[in-house]
Design a protein around this motif. Structure first.
Motif, short mmCIF file in Angstrom:
data_model
loop_
_atom_site.label_atom_id
_atom_site.label_comp_id
_atom_site.label_asym_id
_atom_site.label_seq_id
_atom_site.Cartn_x
_atom_site.Cartn_y
_atom_site.Cartn_z
N ARG A 110 0.81 -1.22 0.00
CA ARG A 110 0.00 0.00 0.00
C ARG A 110 0.84 1.26 0.00
N HIS A 111 2.06 1.17 0.55
CA HIS A 111 2.94 2.35 0.66
C HIS A 111 4.34 1.99 0.18
N PRO A 112 4.50 1.61 -1.08
CA PRO A 112 5.81 1.14 -1.54
C PRO A 112 6.87 2.23 -1.56
N ASP A 113 6.43 3.49 -1.54
CA ASP A 113 7.38 4.59 -1.55
C ASP A 113 7.86 4.97 -0.16
N ARG A 114 7.27 4.34 0.89
CA ARG A 114 7.66 4.67 2.26
C ARG A 114 8.12 3.47 3.09
N PHE A 115 7.67 2.27 2.70
CA PHE A 115 7.95 1.12 3.56
C PHE A 115 8.59 -0.04 2.81
N LEU A 116 9.49 -0.73 3.51
CA LEU A 116 9.95 -2.07 3.20
C LEU A 116 9.59 -2.91 4.42
N GLY A 117 9.77 -4.23 4.33
CA GLY A 117 9.39 -5.05 5.47
C GLY A 117 10.29 -6.24 5.67
N ILE A 118 10.39 -6.67 6.92
CA ILE A 118 11.05 -7.93 7.26
C ILE A 118 10.13 -8.74 8.16
N ALA A 119 10.35 -10.03 8.19
CA ALA A 119 9.44 -10.97 8.83
C ALA A 119 9.80 -11.21 10.29
N THR A 120 8.87 -11.83 11.01
CA THR A 120 9.15 -12.44 12.30
C THR A 120 8.96 -13.94 12.15
N LEU A 121 9.72 -14.73 12.91
CA LEU A 121 9.79 -16.18 12.69
C LEU A 121 9.57 -16.94 13.99
N PRO A 122 8.98 -18.14 13.92
CA PRO A 122 8.81 -18.98 15.12
C PRO A 122 10.12 -19.72 15.42
N MET A 123 11.06 -19.01 16.02
CA MET A 123 12.43 -19.51 16.14
C MET A 123 12.55 -20.72 17.06
N GLN A 124 11.54 -20.99 17.91
CA GLN A 124 11.60 -22.18 18.76
C GLN A 124 11.46 -23.47 17.97
N ASP A 125 11.06 -23.35 16.70
CA ASP A 125 10.99 -24.48 15.77
C ASP A 125 11.78 -24.08 14.53
N PRO A 126 13.09 -24.35 14.52
CA PRO A 126 13.94 -23.81 13.44
C PRO A 126 13.51 -24.23 12.04
N ALA A 127 13.03 -25.46 11.86
CA ALA A 127 12.59 -25.87 10.53
C ALA A 127 11.39 -25.03 10.09
N ARG A 128 10.46 -24.83 11.00
CA ARG A 128 9.29 -24.00 10.70
C ARG A 128 9.73 -22.55 10.44
N ALA A 129 10.69 -22.07 11.23
CA ALA A 129 11.19 -20.71 11.04
C ALA A 129 11.85 -20.55 9.67
N ALA A 130 12.65 -21.54 9.27
CA ALA A 130 13.30 -21.47 7.96
C ALA A 130 12.26 -21.46 6.84
N ASP A 131 11.22 -22.26 6.99
CA ASP A 131 10.16 -22.29 5.98
C ASP A 131 9.44 -20.95 5.90
N GLU A 132 9.18 -20.33 7.06
CA GLU A 132 8.49 -19.04 7.06
C GLU A 132 9.39 -17.95 6.49
N LEU A 133 10.68 -18.01 6.76
CA LEU A 133 11.60 -17.05 6.16
C LEU A 133 11.57 -17.18 4.64
N ARG A 134 11.60 -18.39 4.14
CA ARG A 134 11.56 -18.59 2.69
C ARG A 134 10.25 -18.06 2.11
N ARG A 135 9.12 -18.36 2.77
CA ARG A 135 7.83 -17.86 2.29
C ARG A 135 7.80 -16.34 2.31
N ALA A 136 8.31 -15.75 3.40
CA ALA A 136 8.27 -14.30 3.54
C ALA A 136 9.06 -13.61 2.44
N VAL A 137 10.21 -14.16 2.10
CA VAL A 137 11.08 -13.54 1.10
C VAL A 137 10.59 -13.82 -0.31
N THR A 138 10.27 -15.08 -0.59
CA THR A 138 9.99 -15.46 -1.98
C THR A 138 8.54 -15.22 -2.38
N ARG A 139 7.61 -15.26 -1.42
CA ARG A 139 6.19 -15.08 -1.76
C ARG A 139 5.63 -13.74 -1.32
#
Length: 342
Positions: A110-139
Motif C-alpha cells: 500500500r505504501h511502496p514509496d515509504r515502507f519495506l518489510g522484514i518478517a518475524t519467525l517462530p524460532m523455537q521451531d527452526p525448521a518452521r522458522a526457515a520455511d516461514e523465512l523462505r515464504r516471507a522472502v519469496t512469496r
C-alpha cells in the motif's frame, strides 16, 4: 546529482488491524491496547505489558508524519519484540508470525514509496522458522527477518538453528537481531537498567555467540545487523581477540581470529552519542553501519539522520550509512532529490 534514499532499518509496527487478526487467532495472547490517548497507550501481549506504547506504533498517519519530521524516505518495518512469543507453542507462534508478516507485506504494497518489510519467525521451531523465512522472502516480498537475541535461553549459535542460518544465507536475507528478555533481570529492575544496560548486554551475548560459535565463519555472507550500535561488542573487540589468543575455549569452533567474523557484522546508528558513532565508522567502515531509529519506542530517536550528518563524516560515508548500503541490498535505486541534504 542523485542520492540514495534515507532508509531506517530498525523500526517496529503493530497496527490495530494486526492486533485484531492476532486476537482472533489467539484470544488469550491478544494483543490489546488500553489507556489510549493522543500520544500512546498500554500494549498487552499475553503477560507482557509495554508502557508506554507510543502512538506511532499503530497509527499510520502519525508514523508517516514522523518519517517526514525525521527525514526518512523509507522505513523497514519489523514486528514489535513483544510479539516474538518464542515461549509459546510453535504452531501458534507460527500462525501469529504469518499474520504479522502478511500484514507487513500488505502495508509495503500500500505504501511502496515509504515502507519495506522484514518478517518475524517462530524460532523455537527452526525448521518452521526457515520455511516461514523462505515464504516471507519469496512469496511476500519481505527482505529478511528480525529475530530475538536468544530463543528462550538458547544462544544463537545453538546447532538446532542451523536451518535458519542456511536459509538466510541462501536467500541473501537481511537479519536484524533485537534484544528480548534481557539477561541479569533481577539486577536491572531499577533505573530502567533493564533497557539501558540489559538490551545492549543481550545484543552483545547474541553477537559473541554467533562469532565464537562459528556461525559467521560457516556463513560469511550473512547480512546480520545488530541494533543499538551493536551493544557492547564493538567496544570490546580487542578483548575478544585477546581471549581467542589466550583461551582454548574461544577457539573451539572458529579457526580464525574473532575479528574476522566481527567485521562481517553490521551495526545500526542508535548510539545516542556522536563519538560512539564515529568509533563504529572509523573501526568497521561506514558501509557496515546502517541508519536505525528504534521507532516508535522511547529509547529510539527521530534525530538519527541529522546525527549522522553532524558526526563530521565525509559525504560518501554519510551516504553509505543513510541508505546507500541498505538500498543496494534491497534493490532501491538512487534518485535525484534533496533528502540527503535535508
Amino acid at each position: 546529482m542523485s542520492f540514495s534514499p534515507v532508509i531506517d532499518v530498525h523500526a517496529h509496527i503493530l497496527t490495530e488491524e494486526m492486533m485484531a487478526r492476532m486476537r482472533r487467532e489467539a484470544p488469550e495472547i491478544g494483543p490489546t491496547l488500553t489507556e489510549v490517548d493522543a500520544e500512546g497507550g498500554v500494549l498487552t501481549v499475553g503477560d507482557i505489558v509495554q508502557r508506554p506504547f507510543p502512538r506511532g506504533g499503530w497509527d499510520l498517519d502519525r508514523r508517516l508524519a514522523d518519517l517526514d519530521i525525521a527525514g526518512f524516505d523509507l522505513q523497514v518495518l519489523s514486528n514489535c519484540p513483544q510479539t516474538f512469543l518464542y515461549e509459546r507453542d510453535a504452531a501458534l507462534t507460527g500462525a501469529l508470525c504469518q499474520i504479522q508478516n502478511e500484514a507487513i507485506a500488505e502495508l509495503v504494497a500500500r505504501h511502496p514509496d515509504r515502507f519495506l518489510g522484514i518478517a518475524t519467525l517462530p524460532m523455537q521451531d527452526p525448521a518452521r522458522a526457515a520455511d516461514e523465512l523462505r515464504r516471507a522472502v519469496t512469496r511476500l516480498g519481505l527482505k529478511g527477518a528480525q529475530i530475538g537475541s536468544h530463543i528462550e535461553g538458547r544462544n544463537l549459535d545453538h546447532p538446532a538453528l542451523e536451518p535458519v542460518w542456511a536459509t538466510a544465507a541462501e536467500l541473501g536475507a537481511f537479519i536484524l537481531i533485537h534484544p528480548q528478555k534481557a539477561a541479569a533481570g533481577d539486577r536491572t529492575k531499577e533505573f530502567y537498567l533493564k533497557n539501558l544496560i540489559g538490551n545492549p548486554l543481550e545484543t552483545t551475548i547474541a553477537a559473541a555467540s554467533l562469532v565464537f560459535g562459528g556461525v559467521l565463519e560457516r556463513y560469511p555472507d550473512l547480512r546480520i545487523c545488530l541494533v543499538h550500535g551493536g551493544g557492547f561488542l564493538p567496544f570490546q573487540t580487542g578483548r575478544m581477540i585477546h581471549g581467542w589468543k589466550e583461551r582454548p575455549e574461544c577457539r573451539r569452533f572458529i579457526t580464525e581470529s574473532p575479528e574476522v567474523s566481527i567485521r562481517r557484522l553490521y551495526f545500526d546508528t542508535l548510539t545516542h552519542f556522536g563519538p560512539a558513532l564515529r568509533y563504529l565508522t572509523d573501526t568497521f567502515a561506514a558501509d557496515h553501519v546502517l541508519l536505525g531509529s528504534d521507532y516508535p519506542f522511547d529509547m529510539g530517536t527521530l534525530e538519527g539522520a541529522r546525527q549522522v550528518r553532524a558526526a563530521g563524516l565525509d559525504r560518501p560515508a554519510e551516504e553509505a550509512i543513510l541508505g546507500r548500503t541498505a538500498g543496494a541490498w534491497f534493490g532501491i535505486k538512487a534518485a535525484a532529490g534533496a533528502a540527503a541534504d535535508a
